[in-house]
Design a protein around this motif. Structure first.
Motif, PDB file in Angstrom:
ATOM      1  N   SER A  54       0.714  -1.247   0.273  1.00 31.65           N
ATOM      2  CA  SER A  54       0.283  -0.492   0.029  1.00 31.65           C
ATOM      3  C   SER A  54       0.294   1.030   0.426  1.00 31.65           C
ATOM      4  O   SER A  54       0.626   2.425  -1.353  1.00 31.65           O
ATOM      5  N   VAL A  55       2.044   1.339   0.848  1.00 32.36           N
ATOM      6  CA  VAL A  55       2.823   2.264   1.061  1.00 32.36           C
ATOM      7  C   VAL A  55       3.215   2.884  -0.344  1.00 32.36           C
ATOM      8  O   VAL A  55       4.195   3.621  -0.967  1.00 32.36           O
ATOM      9  N   ILE A  56       4.193   1.682  -0.601  1.00 32.85           N
ATOM     10  CA  ILE A  56       5.116   1.515  -1.804  1.00 32.85           C
ATOM     11  C   ILE A  56       3.887   1.714  -3.197  1.00 32.85           C
ATOM     12  O   ILE A  56       4.580   2.983  -4.133  1.00 32.85           O
ATOM     13  N   ILE A  57       3.162   1.515  -3.709  1.00 29.96           N
ATOM     14  CA  ILE A  57       2.073   1.750  -5.007  1.00 29.96           C
ATOM     15  C   ILE A  57       2.448   3.296  -4.198  1.00 29.96           C
ATOM     16  O   ILE A  57       2.165   4.131  -5.224  1.00 29.96           O
ATOM     17  N   TRP A  58       1.544   4.031  -3.266  1.00 32.57           N
ATOM     18  CA  TRP A  58       1.253   5.362  -3.023  1.00 32.57           C
ATOM     19  C   TRP A  58       2.341   5.858  -3.700  1.00 32.57           C
ATOM     20  O   TRP A  58       2.192   6.901  -4.189  1.00 32.57           O
ATOM     21  N   ILE A  59       3.307   6.044  -3.275  1.00 38.68           N
ATOM     22  CA  ILE A  59       4.711   6.686  -3.405  1.00 38.68           C
ATOM     23  C   ILE A  59       4.970   6.676  -4.503  1.00 38.68           C
ATOM     24  O   ILE A  59       4.963   7.861  -4.949  1.00 38.68           O
ATOM     25  N   SER A  60       4.906   5.946  -4.791  1.00 36.84           N
ATOM     26  CA  SER A  60       5.191   4.994  -6.632  1.00 36.84           C
ATOM     27  C   SER A  60       4.337   5.916  -7.189  1.00 36.84           C
ATOM     28  O   SER A  60       4.998   7.042  -8.745  1.00 36.84           O
ATOM     29  N   TYR A  61       2.880   6.092  -6.541  1.00 36.13           N
ATOM     30  CA  TYR A  61       2.194   6.891  -7.957  1.00 36.13           C
ATOM     31  C   TYR A  61       2.488   8.210  -7.317  1.00 36.13           C
ATOM     32  O   TYR A  61       2.933   9.304  -9.007  1.00 36.13           O
ATOM     33  N   LEU A  62       2.322   8.471  -6.565  1.00 30.12           N
ATOM     34  CA  LEU A  62       2.917  10.349  -6.225  1.00 30.12           C
ATOM     35  C   LEU A  62       3.995  10.755  -7.230  1.00 30.12           C
ATOM     36  O   LEU A  62       4.597  11.249  -7.636  1.00 30.12           O
ATOM     37  N   GLN A  63       4.728   9.790  -6.965  1.00 31.15           N
ATOM     38  CA  GLN A  63       6.375  10.328  -8.238  1.00 31.15           C
ATOM     39  C   GLN A  63       5.782  10.184  -9.531  1.00 31.15           C
ATOM     40  O   GLN A  63       6.380  11.287 -10.238  1.00 31.15           O
ATOM     41  N   LEU A  64       5.641   9.140  -9.591  1.00 26.84           N
ATOM     42  CA  LEU A  64       4.550   9.707 -11.245  1.00 26.84           C
ATOM     43  C   LEU A  64       4.213  10.292 -11.628  1.00 26.84           C
ATOM     44  O   LEU A  64       3.887  11.249 -12.709  1.00 26.84           O
ATOM     45  N   GLN A  65       3.231  10.698 -10.824  1.00 29.05           N
ATOM     46  CA  GLN A  65       2.436  11.622 -11.291  1.00 29.05           C
ATOM     47  C   GLN A  65       2.834  13.281 -10.933  1.00 29.05           C
ATOM     48  O   GLN A  65       2.602  14.730 -11.656  1.00 29.05           O
ATOM     49  N   LYS A  66       4.328  13.137 -11.009  1.00 26.64           N
ATOM     50  CA  LYS A  66       5.179  14.722 -10.947  1.00 26.64           C
ATOM     51  C   LYS A  66       5.981  14.557 -12.483  1.00 26.64           C
ATOM     52  O   LYS A  66       6.325  16.042 -12.623  1.00 26.64           O
ATOM     53  N   ILE A  67       5.643  13.382 -13.409  1.00 19.48           N
ATOM     54  CA  ILE A  67       5.859  13.616 -14.691  1.00 19.48           C
ATOM     55  C   ILE A  67       5.161  13.880 -15.260  1.00 19.48           C
ATOM     56  O   ILE A  67       3.867  14.608 -14.971  1.00 19.48           O
ATOM     57  N   PRO A  68       5.514  15.523 -16.450  1.00 23.60           N
ATOM     58  CA  PRO A  68       5.045  16.211 -17.249  1.00 23.60           C
ATOM     59  C   PRO A  68       3.774  15.009 -18.030  1.00 23.60           C
ATOM     60  O   PRO A  68       3.793  14.400 -18.319  1.00 23.60           O
ATOM     61  N   LYS A  69       2.361  16.243 -17.673  1.00 22.68           N
ATOM     62  CA  LYS A  69       1.605  15.315 -18.073  1.00 22.68           C
ATOM     63  C   LYS A  69       1.073  16.039 -19.580  1.00 22.68           C
ATOM     64  O   LYS A  69       1.077  17.319 -19.902  1.00 22.68           O
ATOM     65  N   GLN A  70       0.380  15.479 -20.393  1.00 25.07           N
ATOM     66  CA  GLN A  70      -0.600  15.297 -22.162  1.00 25.07           C
ATOM     67  C   GLN A  70      -1.384  15.840 -21.914  1.00 25.07           C
ATOM     68  O   GLN A  70      -2.555  16.610 -21.953  1.00 25.07           O
ATOM     69  N   SER A  71      -2.106  14.803 -21.451  1.00 23.80           N
ATOM     70  CA  SER A  71      -3.809  14.710 -21.283  1.00 23.80           C
ATOM     71  C   SER A  71      -4.215  14.057 -20.334  1.00 23.80           C
ATOM     72  O   SER A  71      -3.339  12.778 -19.635  1.00 23.80           O
ATOM     73  N   GLU A  72      -4.386  14.075 -19.263  1.00 22.69           N
ATOM     74  CA  GLU A  72      -5.239  13.334 -18.224  1.00 22.69           C
ATOM     75  C   GLU A  72      -5.286  12.686 -18.159  1.00 22.69           C
ATOM     76  O   GLU A  72      -5.293  11.534 -17.231  1.00 22.69           O
ATOM     77  N   GLN A  73      -6.359  12.232 -18.652  1.00 17.04           N
ATOM     78  CA  GLN A  73      -7.729  10.403 -19.000  1.00 17.04           C
ATOM     79  C   GLN A  73      -5.557   9.565 -20.070  1.00 17.04           C
ATOM     80  O   GLN A  73      -5.666   8.360 -19.497  1.00 17.04           O
ATOM     81  N   GLU A  74      -4.981  10.449 -20.578  1.00 18.04           N
ATOM     82  CA  GLU A  74      -4.162   9.130 -21.143  1.00 18.04           C
ATOM     83  C   GLU A  74      -3.035   8.935 -20.615  1.00 18.04           C
ATOM     84  O   GLU A  74      -2.702   7.732 -19.947  1.00 18.04           O
ATOM     85  N   ASN A  75      -2.585  10.079 -19.063  1.00 19.91           N
ATOM     86  CA  ASN A  75      -1.575   9.642 -18.543  1.00 19.91           C
ATOM     87  C   ASN A  75      -1.874   9.310 -17.492  1.00 19.91           C
ATOM     88  O   ASN A  75      -1.488   8.173 -16.434  1.00 19.91           O
ATOM     89  N   THR A  76      -3.186   9.237 -17.173  1.00 19.61           N
ATOM     90  CA  THR A  76      -3.576   8.281 -15.756  1.00 19.61           C
ATOM     91  C   THR A  76      -3.737   6.801 -16.188  1.00 19.61           C
ATOM     92  O   THR A  76      -3.696   6.156 -15.533  1.00 19.61           O
ATOM     93  N   PHE A  77      -4.363   6.739 -17.495  1.00 19.62           N
ATOM     94  CA  PHE A  77      -4.315   4.988 -17.580  1.00 19.62           C
ATOM     95  C   PHE A  77      -2.414   4.638 -18.001  1.00 19.62           C
ATOM     96  O   PHE A  77      -1.655   3.494 -17.047  1.00 19.62           O
ATOM     97  N   LYS A  78      -1.494   5.301 -18.684  1.00 21.78           N
ATOM     98  CA  LYS A  78      -0.175   5.456 -18.952  1.00 21.78           C
ATOM     99  C   LYS A  78       0.284   5.095 -17.757  1.00 21.78           C
ATOM    100  O   LYS A  78       1.257   4.397 -17.405  1.00 21.78           O
ATOM    101  N   THR A  79       0.052   6.288 -16.262  1.00 22.62           N
ATOM    102  CA  THR A  79       0.378   6.018 -14.888  1.00 22.62           C
ATOM    103  C   THR A  79       0.478   4.692 -14.778  1.00 22.62           C
ATOM    104  O   THR A  79       1.425   3.988 -13.844  1.00 22.62           O
ATOM    105  N   ILE A  80      -1.303   4.122 -14.620  1.00 24.75           N
ATOM    106  CA  ILE A  80      -1.202   2.705 -14.176  1.00 24.75           C
ATOM    107  C   ILE A  80      -0.011   1.353 -13.979  1.00 24.75           C
ATOM    108  O   ILE A  80      -0.064   0.955 -13.828  1.00 24.75           O
ATOM    109  N   ALA A  81      -0.307   1.596 -15.548  1.00 25.22           N
ATOM    110  CA  ALA A  81       0.659   0.651 -16.448  1.00 25.22           C
ATOM    111  C   ALA A  81       2.016   0.834 -15.908  1.00 25.22           C
ATOM    112  O   ALA A  81       2.181  -0.314 -15.449  1.00 25.22           O
ATOM    113  N   VAL A  82       2.473   1.802 -16.256  1.00 29.13           N
ATOM    114  CA  VAL A  82       3.709   1.939 -15.405  1.00 29.13           C
ATOM    115  C   VAL A  82       4.342   1.629 -14.011  1.00 29.13           C
ATOM    116  O   VAL A  82       5.090   1.114 -13.725  1.00 29.13           O
ATOM    117  N   LEU A  83       3.586   2.058 -13.655  1.00 27.00           N
ATOM    118  CA  LEU A  83       3.328   1.550 -11.712  1.00 27.00           C
ATOM    119  C   LEU A  83       3.095   0.024 -12.142  1.00 27.00           C
ATOM    120  O   LEU A  83       3.807  -0.430 -10.993  1.00 27.00           O
TER     121      LEU A  83
END
Length: 148
Positions: A54-83
């Motif tokens: 739970s902690v690892i996923i949350w911290i990793s998600y927050l780190q990936l959220q810091k990456i510049p975004k192009q499209s909110e919906q597209e990046n949400t899926f990409k963020t989850i897939a990369v995570l």
């Protein structure tokens, strides 16, 4: 491969997740009053994993959220897939080995060997963590070297 800066990086990566997992393991060690040794060992292992990831996923998600975004919906899926990919690559086989074999074995036998549930759980956790983190850190470093 091993240096002071690497060690600091690894500690910073895992410290909050490990704190949550250790606290959970100690709290769940009290289940030994209600269940037999094997059941308690697996319950502790499951609870510890839930807290850790739970902690690892949350911290990793927050780190990936810091990456510049192009499209909110597209990046949400990409963020989850990369995570998901990164978590599987870093913790995949070490987690399977640890969850099904090593950690329950240590959590079952070390309280019996020490004669004390809390000390045995801490020692069992430490023994299992050494193996788990060795393989996880190797995977983490391999992932970083391929991404650079």
């Amino acid at each position: 491969m091993f240096s002071k800066s690497k060690f600091k990086e690894w500690v910073n990566r895992y410290k909050y997740a490990e704190l949550a997992a250790t606290s959970t393991a100690l709290l769940c060690s009290q289940l030994s009053y209600f269940f037999d040794g094997v059941t308690t060992a697996y319950l502790i292992t499951f609870a510890e994993y839930f807290a850790f990831y739970s902690v690892i996923i949350w911290i990793s998600y927050l780190q990936l959220q810091k990456i510049p975004k192009q499209s909110e919906q597209e990046n949400t899926f990409k963020t989850i897939a990369v995570l998901a990919k990164n978590i599987l690559l870093e913790f995949g086989y070490p987690a399977v080995l640890d969850f099904f074999f090593l950690r329950p074995f240590c959590m079952y036998w070390l309280p019996i060997v020490t004669g004390n549930a809390v000390i045995g759980i801490l020692m069992g956790k430490l023994c299992a963590d050494v193996v788990f983190y060795f393989f996880s850190i190797v995977n983490y470093e391999l992932m970083k070297s391929k991404n650079t």
